[in-house]
Design a protein around this motif. Structure first.
Motif, PDB file in Angstrom:
ATOM      1  N   UNK A 207       0.839  -1.197   0.000  1.00 46.26           N
ATOM      2  CA  UNK A 207       0.000   0.000   0.000  1.00 46.26           C
ATOM      3  C   UNK A 207       0.879   1.255   0.000  1.00 46.26           C
ATOM      4  N   UNK A 208       1.883   1.231  -0.831  1.00 45.55           N
ATOM      5  CA  UNK A 208       2.735   2.385  -1.138  1.00 45.55           C
ATOM      6  C   UNK A 208       3.405   3.015   0.082  1.00 45.55           C
TER       7      UNK A 208
ATOM      8  N   UNK B  60       2.222   3.132   3.178  1.00 43.28           N
ATOM      9  CA  UNK B  60       1.336   3.600   4.244  1.00 43.28           C
ATOM     10  C   UNK B  60       1.681   2.869   5.550  1.00 43.28           C
ATOM     11  N   UNK B  61       1.806   3.614   6.653  1.00 43.64           N
ATOM     12  CA  UNK B  61       2.154   2.945   7.907  1.00 43.64           C
ATOM     13  C   UNK B  61       1.081   1.921   8.287  1.00 43.64           C
TER      14      UNK B  61
ATOM     15  N   UNK C  51      -8.383  -4.256   5.704  1.00 43.62           N
ATOM     16  CA  UNK C  51      -7.684  -3.706   4.548  1.00 43.62           C
ATOM     17  C   UNK C  51      -6.330  -4.388   4.340  1.00 43.62           C
TER      18      UNK C  51
ATOM     19  N   UNK D  91      -6.825  -7.805   2.947  1.00 44.96           N
ATOM     20  CA  UNK D  91      -7.082  -7.893   1.499  1.00 44.96           C
ATOM     21  C   UNK D  91      -5.822  -7.586   0.699  1.00 44.96           C
TER      22      UNK D  91
ATOM     23  N   UNK E  51      -5.326   5.989   6.390  1.00 46.99           N
ATOM     24  CA  UNK E  51      -5.897   4.653   6.291  1.00 46.99           C
ATOM     25  C   UNK E  51      -7.377   4.729   5.911  1.00 46.99           C
TER      26      UNK E  51
ATOM     27  N   UNK F 217      -7.629   5.730   2.208  1.00 45.74           N
ATOM     28  CA  UNK F 217      -7.373   4.590   1.331  1.00 45.74           C
ATOM     29  C   UNK F 217      -8.514   3.583   1.421  1.00 45.74           C
ATOM     30  N   UNK F 218      -9.021   3.389   2.643  1.00 46.19           N
ATOM     31  CA  UNK F 218     -10.079   2.406   2.867  1.00 46.19           C
ATOM     32  C   UNK F 218     -11.282   2.659   1.980  1.00 46.19           C
TER      33      UNK F 218
ATOM     34  N   UNK G  16      -6.602   1.884  -3.837  1.00 50.77           N
ATOM     35  CA  UNK G  16      -5.361   2.161  -4.563  1.00 50.77           C
ATOM     36  C   UNK G  16      -5.681   2.727  -5.954  1.00 50.77           C
TER      37      UNK G  16
ATOM     38  N   UNK H 255      -8.894  -2.473  -1.274  1.00 47.53           N
ATOM     39  CA  UNK H 255      -8.189  -1.435  -2.041  1.00 47.53           C
ATOM     40  C   UNK H 255      -7.695  -1.890  -3.413  1.00 47.53           C
TER      41      UNK H 255
END
Lengths: 157, 376
Positions: free
Chosen positions: A73-74, A76-77, A84, A87, B292, B295-296, B300, B325
């Motif tokens: 996810x690029x 992201x922390x 999420x 997935x 988060x 994005x959620x 993406x 995503x």
């Protein structure tokens, strides 16, 4: 278990990990493992059916899964492993399996895959029935991912 | 050709002009027969055109059918336009030396935005890609509001809280009205001095909203703090994550994303997936919970991304599913040979029958012969 089933997975995991997580994979030594075997913190299972059948299981520690999810996810922390992140890891396993199944189909083993199932919790044992399992360890900067390939040619077609 | 007079407020995108529209000197502004789209309708409103002659042709069942399907989208567009109009009035008044006004209108329009956001986040997300105004501040304010509400919904905000967040995000750049436009709409890189002047919009915004007695104090915090960053690298004070008001932490993300997907005089817009990558890659600047949440919902491959699937079909992302995503809903427009499909095919990658498909890459719509406003 045919050795020629292995290369498609190796190639696919290199390509997919590099494109999705910008990761260069170091490979450990593929070897046969006995069934049943112990589970992992995080496990993704996909089925394969067609000219070959069986299942492919991806296992890793929770920390590895979080680090990989973050890379996918690029950057992201990722602090918790929730829907999420699950997935994201499922997608990684699915893409590797899709790529491998396409290579296998090109080699004459027409096959399709089933949707992924993700399990959390290492207190399980995995049995692959009477299909042999080949373990492909992948070493990445985010941690180790083990691919367990249990496939065989379908008989009596 | 038959025509019917329709008030400008009731014109729906897709209607066709029966006669040309002339300005007060009799010059042709828009040719007859032109299909009115959002940006044209807005321009007509700005020009103060009260009504237009619309073609009424019989025997157009296709059009009618499409119109019904699109009705919800039309309602959303109306709300979006209304919000832009409202913001324009508030801001233009300030630009010309007026005092903050129209508080009731701001509140009403935000209430409407909140209702729309709750009813469909996907349709609302679509709207943020409609760029129509000459001064981008108005659209930017409304779109930042829309994106902030989407984050708020993901964070399970109550309707009341969403309303407060909506007001704060709509007014976040109010202080820009006190910054000379040549500065923020500058064609090239700005000097340090110019940047210092632009930074002041946070202070101006705080002071302006303080004068708006009907607006709650959280909006003051948003205007003042939306350029603060989690790692302390922001302005005006350089405070860090938890010192920043939660609404301002949300607006920080939506403000940056909205700016990235919008063209400026000195750079072109980025495609949605690239803007998302940029936001995700700047993890230390933003509240990770907010990123988060963003994005959620957005995924993406945000709505409006043009994507190439692994079977080489090309399509448009039209919807996303929370927490999936990588597996949005796609309208496939070109087959794997690059031929345009006669009727587009809708697929939902999160459904099991599409397990063997995935998004291989995103491309810029401009590389295709594709008008996205026709496709959504």
């Amino acid at each position: 278990m045919k050795v020629r089933f292995i290369n498609p997975f190796l190639k696919a995991s290199y390509e997919v990990l590099e494109s999705m997580a910008q990761v260069k994979v170091e490979r450990g030594n593929p070897h046969l493992r006995s069934s049943p075997y112990a589970g992992y913190d995080v496990t993704v299972i996909l089925g394969v059916t067609g000219a070959i059948e069986g299942q492919v299981l991806y296992g890793m520690s929770l920390d590895t899964a979080k680090r990989l999810a973050s890379s996918i996810m690029m950057g992201m922390p990722v602090k918790t492993f929730e829907e999420m992140e699950k997935s994201a890891i499922s997608e990684l396993a699915t893409r590797i399996t899709i790529q491998a199944s396409l290579s296998l189909s090109e080699e004459g083993y027409q096959c399709v895959i089933t949707p992924p199932t993700l399990l959390i919790g290492s207190g399980v044992q995995v049995s692959s029935g009477d299909i042999q399992t080949l373990l492909i360890p992948l070493v990445t900067p985010q941690g180790e991912v083990e691919i367990n390939v249990s496939l065989r040619e379908r008989s009596g077609l | 050709m038959k025509g019917k007079r329709i008030k400008i407020g009731e014109v729906i995108p897709g209607m066709k002009l029966a006669a040309p529209i002339l300005d007060y000197l009799g010059r042709e502004l828009i040719k007859g027969g032109v299909v009115l789209k959002d940006n044209l309708i807005v321009k007509l409103k700005v020009r103060g055109v009260p009504e237009v002659l619309i073609m009424t042709e019989e025997g157009e069942p296709e059009e009618e059918k499409k119109k019904k399907v699109d009705r919800l989208e039309v309602l959303f567009k109306q709300t979006h336009n209304k919000a832009i109009e409202c913001t324009r009035r508030v801001m233009q008044n300030l630009e010309t030396g007026g005092t903050p006004d129209e508080e009731e209108e701001v509140k009403n329009v935000v209430k409407e935005m909140v209702s729309r956001a709750i009813s469909s986040q996907n349709i609302l997300t679509n709207l943020v890609y409609l760029k129509s105004y000459d001064n981008y501040l108005y659209t930017h304010s409304v779109n930042t509001c829309a994106l902030s509400l989407i984050i708020g919904i993901y964070l399970d905000y109550s309707r009341e809280r969403l309303f407060e967040l909506g007001v704060g995000s709509l007014l976040h750049d109010l202080g820009m009205t006190k910054v000379p436009r040549e500065l923020y709409d500058h064609p090239g890189a700005v000097t340090t001095e110019q940047f210092e002047a632009i930074k002041k919009h946070t202070l101006y915004g705080r002071n302006l909203i303080k004068q708006m007695k009907e607006i709650s104090s959280s909006a003051i915090a948003v205007a003042y703090q939306h350029h603060e960053r989690a790692d302390g690298s922001g302005y005006p004070r350089g405070i860090t994550n938890l010192q920043i008001h939660q609404f301002a932490r949300i607006v920080a993300v939506s403000d940056v994303y909205e700016a990235l997907i919008s063209a400026r005089r000195y750079r072109r817009e980025r495609i949605p997936a690239e803007a998302m990558r940029t936001v995700l890659g700047e993890g230390n600047l933003f509240d990770s919970r907010v990123v988060r949440a963003f994005l959620g919902h957005m995924s993406i491959y945000p709505v409006r991304s043009v994507v190439v699937l692994n079977n080489e079909e090309i399509g448009l992302v039209i919807g996303t599913r929370r927490n999936f995503p990588f597996r949005p809903q796609i309208k496939v427009i070109f087959d794997s040979e690059g031929n345009r499909l006669e009727s587009a095919k809708l697929i939902d990658l999160s459904e099991s029958e599409y397990t063997s498909l995935y998004i291989a890459k995103t491309i810029d719509e401009k590389t295709l012969d594709l008008d996205l406003s026709e496709e959504l």
